[in-house]
Design a protein around this motif. Structure first.
Motif, PDB file in Angstrom:
ATOM      1  N   THR A 156       1.036  -1.089  -0.009  1.00  0.00           N
ATOM      2  CA  THR A 156       0.376   0.431   0.452  1.00  0.00           C
ATOM      3  C   THR A 156       0.528   1.230  -0.121  1.00  0.00           C
ATOM      4  O   THR A 156       2.044   1.205   0.595  1.00  0.00           O
ATOM      5  N   GLY A 157       0.468   2.255  -0.939  1.00  0.00           N
ATOM      6  CA  GLY A 157       1.455   3.546  -0.994  1.00  0.00           C
ATOM      7  C   GLY A 157       1.370   4.883   0.374  1.00  0.00           C
ATOM      8  O   GLY A 157       2.207   4.759   0.639  1.00  0.00           O
ATOM      9  N   LEU A 158       0.443   4.600   0.352  1.00  0.00           N
ATOM     10  CA  LEU A 158       0.188   5.232   2.242  1.00  0.00           C
ATOM     11  C   LEU A 158      -1.582   4.879   3.168  1.00  0.00           C
ATOM     12  O   LEU A 158      -2.183   4.212   2.038  1.00  0.00           O
ATOM     13  N   LEU A 159      -0.900   3.835   3.594  1.00  0.00           N
ATOM     14  CA  LEU A 159      -1.632   3.680   4.913  1.00  0.00           C
ATOM     15  C   LEU A 159      -2.514   4.448   6.240  1.00  0.00           C
ATOM     16  O   LEU A 159      -1.634   5.179   6.841  1.00  0.00           O
ATOM     17  N   VAL A 160      -3.606   4.980   5.505  1.00  0.00           N
ATOM     18  CA  VAL A 160      -4.182   5.966   7.464  1.00  0.00           C
ATOM     19  C   VAL A 160      -5.188   5.571   7.762  1.00  0.00           C
ATOM     20  O   VAL A 160      -6.290   4.876   7.371  1.00  0.00           O
ATOM     21  N   THR A 161      -5.120   5.817   9.165  1.00  0.00           N
ATOM     22  CA  THR A 161      -6.727   4.969  10.252  1.00  0.00           C
ATOM     23  C   THR A 161      -6.243   5.867  11.189  1.00  0.00           C
ATOM     24  O   THR A 161      -5.868   6.807  11.318  1.00  0.00           O
ATOM     25  N   THR A 162      -7.400   6.576  11.223  1.00  0.00           N
ATOM     26  CA  THR A 162      -8.092   6.798  12.672  1.00  0.00           C
ATOM     27  C   THR A 162      -9.454   5.823  13.814  1.00  0.00           C
ATOM     28  O   THR A 162      -9.605   4.763  13.564  1.00  0.00           O
ATOM     29  N   ASN A 163      -9.165   6.212  14.483  1.00  0.00           N
ATOM     30  CA  ASN A 163     -10.031   5.533  15.576  1.00  0.00           C
ATOM     31  C   ASN A 163     -10.839   6.382  16.709  1.00  0.00           C
ATOM     32  O   ASN A 163     -11.690   5.588  17.217  1.00  0.00           O
ATOM     33  N   ASN A 164     -11.204   7.349  15.703  1.00  0.00           N
ATOM     34  CA  ASN A 164     -12.387   8.399  15.988  1.00  0.00           C
ATOM     35  C   ASN A 164     -12.854   9.147  15.765  1.00  0.00           C
ATOM     36  O   ASN A 164     -12.778   8.670  14.174  1.00  0.00           O
ATOM     37  N   LEU A 165     -14.409   7.918  15.309  1.00  0.00           N
ATOM     38  CA  LEU A 165     -15.795   7.922  14.597  1.00  0.00           C
ATOM     39  C   LEU A 165     -16.272   9.439  14.246  1.00  0.00           C
ATOM     40  O   LEU A 165     -16.371   9.572  13.500  1.00  0.00           O
ATOM     41  N   ASP A 166     -15.834  10.774  15.319  1.00  0.00           N
ATOM     42  CA  ASP A 166     -15.354  11.689  14.876  1.00  0.00           C
ATOM     43  C   ASP A 166     -14.583  12.452  13.740  1.00  0.00           C
ATOM     44  O   ASP A 166     -14.639  13.593  13.557  1.00  0.00           O
ATOM     45  N   ARG A 167     -13.504  11.993  13.177  1.00  0.00           N
ATOM     46  CA  ARG A 167     -13.042  12.282  12.153  1.00  0.00           C
ATOM     47  C   ARG A 167     -12.555  11.373  11.453  1.00  0.00           C
ATOM     48  O   ARG A 167     -13.441  10.192  11.339  1.00  0.00           O
ATOM     49  N   PHE A 168     -12.521  11.398  10.276  1.00  0.00           N
ATOM     50  CA  PHE A 168     -11.836  11.286   8.621  1.00  0.00           C
ATOM     51  C   PHE A 168     -10.482  10.261   9.652  1.00  0.00           C
ATOM     52  O   PHE A 168      -9.246  11.423   9.417  1.00  0.00           O
ATOM     53  N   ALA A 169     -10.207   9.826   8.611  1.00  0.00           N
ATOM     54  CA  ALA A 169      -8.962   8.914   8.667  1.00  0.00           C
ATOM     55  C   ALA A 169      -8.210   9.291   7.335  1.00  0.00           C
ATOM     56  O   ALA A 169      -6.911  10.280   6.963  1.00  0.00           O
TER      57      ALA A 169
END
Length: 325
Positions: free
Chosen positions: A126-139
């Protein structure tokens, strides 16, 4: 012949560093296996413009002020920093500040070019892997900050080119839209085919569930009880009216002699035999001329069919990853 010793670590340098006599000089001689006299080993000063080999030892630099801890600048064409870790992460950054960023990259060029603030190439990953654990934020939060239009209108928030694969794969829980579009126009170029999970087929702006497309309108008649309706336009570019089915019904009183025809060479619908200055309802059904091509592609008997099949496999993997398959 005497053993060659780094001139930066001779007796004079040792005295300058606060060491004592020849003992300091001997202590600073290279002792790391494979290291030349132009290298510094663990516990020795970092030598600028030289290769430093501290072995398995790490280096920790800690400050507590507001100034930048380490600044590296290259005024030439080379990179300011290059990090390599064959078995670990090449560069790991973190912050605990809620209003801070773990990594900040900026391209400060004053003119537009082919560069970017970040260039990520995953090669086989994968070229860029972006995650977040906050449902109120966008990855991923992408915003084009331009306040002016160059006249070309070629920019935007996100550009995705799938090559021979899917450009964008969007998933969401059942009942939650996978994609939300807010704007005046939603433009799709190509065959404009949407295939739903239950096998339904939608075609572009006409939303045809199948090869047949129906157009309807109320048509005012002139003093002779006739009227025309030109169906030429972007929504009929892929529709064939050679064997069109046309229906007409009177809206303003009885019109026993009213009739309707369609000219497939001009896409013009003509009504005649109606009441003077009356109104009729007209319905015309044509057939998508690209439907057969889509059916061929869907069955995998063309290059496009291979891409459609690949897209279905990707969709299945995405659904499985989302625990919906």
């Amino acid at each position: 012949m005497s053993k060659k010793v780094n001139s930066a670590l001779d007796r004079r340098s040792a005295i300058r560093f606060g060491a004592v006599g020849a003992a300091a000089t001997a202590a600073t001689a290279v002792s790391v296996t494979g290291a030349s006299s132009a290298q510094a080993a663990a516990g020795q000063p970092v030598l600028q413009g030289r290769t430093n080999l501290p072995g398995s030892a790490g280096t920790l630099i800690t400050t507590s002020g507001t100034a930048t801890t380490v600044t590296i600048r290259n005024n030439g064409a080379g990179a300011a920093g290059y990090f390599v870790s064959p078995k670990g992460n090449g560069l790991a950054t973190t912050t605990s500040g809620a209003a801070r960023f773990a990594s900040v990259s900026s391209n400060s060029a004053t003119t537009a070019g082919t560069g970017a603030a970040i260039n990520a190439n995953g090669v086989n990953n994968t070229g860029l892997l972006v995650t977040t654990n906050n449902l109120d934020r966008f990855a991923v939060d992408a915003t084009n900050l331009s306040g002016t239009d160059s006249g070309e209108g070629g920019g935007g928030g996100v550009w995705a080119d799938g090559g021979n694969g899917v450009a964008i794969a969007a998933i969401s829980p059942v009942g939650v839209p996978a994609a939300v579009s807010i704007g005046d126009v939603y433009l799709i170029e190509g065959h404009e085919v949407v295939e739903t999970a239950n096998g339904g087929i939608l075609f572009g702006a006409t939303s045809a569930i199948g090869p047949q497309v129906t157009y309807s309108a109320q048509l005012p008649l002139n003093a002779s009880g006739a009227g025309t309706w030109d169906l030429t336009g972007p929504t009929t570019d892929d529709v064939d009216f050679t064997d069109a089915v046309a229906l007409v019904a009177a809206n303003s009183g009885a019109m026993p002699n009213v009739w309707v025809t369609v000219d497939p060479s001009t896409n013009v619908v003509s009504v005649a035999g109606g009441a003077a200055n009356g109104t009729v309802s007209v319905s015309v059904t044509g057939v998508r001329n690209d439907w057969s091509g889509y059916e061929l592609a869907k069955n995998g008997r063309s290059a496009a069919g291979t891409r459609v099949a690949k897209a279905k496999k990707i969709a299945a993997r995405v659904a499985k990853r989302a625990k919906r398959g």
